[in-house]
Motif scaffolding. Structure first.
Motif, PDB file in Angstrom:
ATOM      1  N   ASP A 134     -81.803 -22.866  -2.365  1.00 47.98           N
ATOM      2  CA  ASP A 134     -81.806 -22.873  -1.099  1.00 47.98           C
ATOM      3  C   ASP A 134     -83.214 -22.255  -0.829  1.00 47.98           C
ATOM      4  OD1 ASP A 134     -79.433 -23.485  -0.602  1.00 47.98           O
ATOM      5  OD2 ASP A 134     -78.436 -21.475  -0.552  1.00 47.98           O
ATOM      6  N   LEU A 135     -83.972 -22.441   0.192  1.00 49.27           N
ATOM      7  CA  LEU A 135     -85.076 -22.000   0.838  1.00 49.27           C
ATOM      8  C   LEU A 135     -85.011 -21.209   1.969  1.00 49.27           C
ATOM      9  CD1 LEU A 135     -86.711 -25.402   0.446  1.00 49.27           C
ATOM     10  CD2 LEU A 135     -87.536 -23.624  -0.842  1.00 49.27           C
ATOM     11  N   GLY A 136     -85.536 -19.951   1.779  1.00 45.82           N
ATOM     12  CA  GLY A 136     -85.900 -18.950   3.010  1.00 45.82           C
ATOM     13  C   GLY A 136     -86.614 -19.635   4.178  1.00 45.82           C
ATOM     14  N   PRO A 137     -86.505 -18.913   5.180  1.00 48.46           N
ATOM     15  CA  PRO A 137     -87.169 -19.292   6.563  1.00 48.46           C
ATOM     16  C   PRO A 137     -88.838 -19.154   6.261  1.00 48.46           C
ATOM     17  CG  PRO A 137     -85.590 -17.670   7.119  1.00 48.46           C
ATOM     18  CD  PRO A 137     -85.524 -17.853   5.483  1.00 48.46           C
ATOM     19  N   ASP A 138     -89.323 -18.455   5.516  1.00 45.07           N
ATOM     20  CA  ASP A 138     -90.712 -18.397   5.377  1.00 45.07           C
ATOM     21  C   ASP A 138     -91.148 -19.408   4.601  1.00 45.07           C
ATOM     22  OD1 ASP A 138     -90.734 -16.027   6.854  1.00 45.07           O
ATOM     23  OD2 ASP A 138     -90.844 -14.523   5.212  1.00 45.07           O
ATOM     24  N   GLU A 139     -90.502 -19.768   3.606  1.00 49.72           N
ATOM     25  CA  GLU A 139     -90.829 -21.033   2.776  1.00 49.72           C
ATOM     26  C   GLU A 139     -90.842 -22.131   3.431  1.00 49.72           C
ATOM     27  OE1 GLU A 139     -90.416 -22.491  -1.906  1.00 49.72           O
ATOM     28  OE2 GLU A 139     -88.912 -20.807  -1.020  1.00 49.72           O
ATOM     29  N   ALA A 140     -89.726 -22.476   4.364  1.00 50.45           N
ATOM     30  CA  ALA A 140     -89.613 -23.651   5.077  1.00 50.45           C
ATOM     31  C   ALA A 140     -90.795 -23.736   5.961  1.00 50.45           C
ATOM     32  CB  ALA A 140     -87.913 -23.447   5.567  1.00 50.45           C
ATOM     33  N   LEU A 141     -91.142 -22.703   6.686  1.00 49.30           N
ATOM     34  CA  LEU A 141     -92.177 -22.857   7.772  1.00 49.30           C
ATOM     35  C   LEU A 141     -93.332 -23.237   7.020  1.00 49.30           C
ATOM     36  CD1 LEU A 141     -91.175 -19.862   9.946  1.00 49.30           C
ATOM     37  CD2 LEU A 141     -90.992 -22.290  10.583  1.00 49.30           C
ATOM     38  N   LYS A 142     -93.723 -22.695   5.876  1.00 48.21           N
ATOM     39  CA  LYS A 142     -94.803 -22.823   5.326  1.00 48.21           C
ATOM     40  C   LYS A 142     -94.838 -24.486   4.842  1.00 48.21           C
ATOM     41  CE  LYS A 142     -95.765 -18.492   3.195  1.00 48.21           C
ATOM     42  NZ  LYS A 142     -95.872 -17.574   1.863  1.00 48.21           N
ATOM     43  N   LEU A 143     -93.773 -25.030   4.208  1.00 51.91           N
ATOM     44  CA  LEU A 143     -93.711 -26.177   4.112  1.00 51.91           C
ATOM     45  C   LEU A 143     -94.004 -27.365   5.160  1.00 51.91           C
ATOM     46  CD1 LEU A 143     -90.740 -26.252   1.613  1.00 51.91           C
ATOM     47  CD2 LEU A 143     -93.040 -26.802   0.872  1.00 51.91           C
TER      48      LEU A 143
END
Length: 101
Positions: free
Chosen positions: A23-32
């Motif tokens: 699972d990816l957190g919101p911060d990592e998802a936004l960076k991607l």
């Protein structure tokens, strides 16, 4: 002995497949998203909603599975049925579109 070996092998395979999803957190998802690695969440939600006109998004999640980013979306259609969709987060391709039991 063969039954024990089969059980151990099956357990190892199960654990290996579980370990492959993260699972990816919101911060990592936004960076991607900002890097252009995955599509915007608005676009991915729109693709999911195109599959079920009149539906609403109830829940979303981004996972990394086997080096691929998968966007999971739960929608509820106009008839009240819940659907589970999986999209390739990079391309928007629908990978799964299944009615929830």
């Amino acid at each position: 002995m063969k039954a024990l070996l089969a059980l151990v092998s099956a357990t190892a395979l199960s654990l290996a497949s579980v370990a492959q999803a993260r699972d990816l957190g919101p911060d990592e998802a936004l960076k991607l998203r900002d890097a252009g690695t995955i599509q915007s969440f608005e676009k991915l939600n729109a693709v999911a909603l195109e599959q079920h006109p009149g539906a609403v998004v109830e829940e979303t999640e981004l996972e990394e599975e086997y080096g691929r980013y998968i966007y999971q979306v739960e929608v509820r259609d106009a008839q009240g049925q819940q659907w589970d969709l999986e999209l390739d987060a990079a391309t928007g391709q629908v990978l799964k579109n299944k009615q929830d039991d």
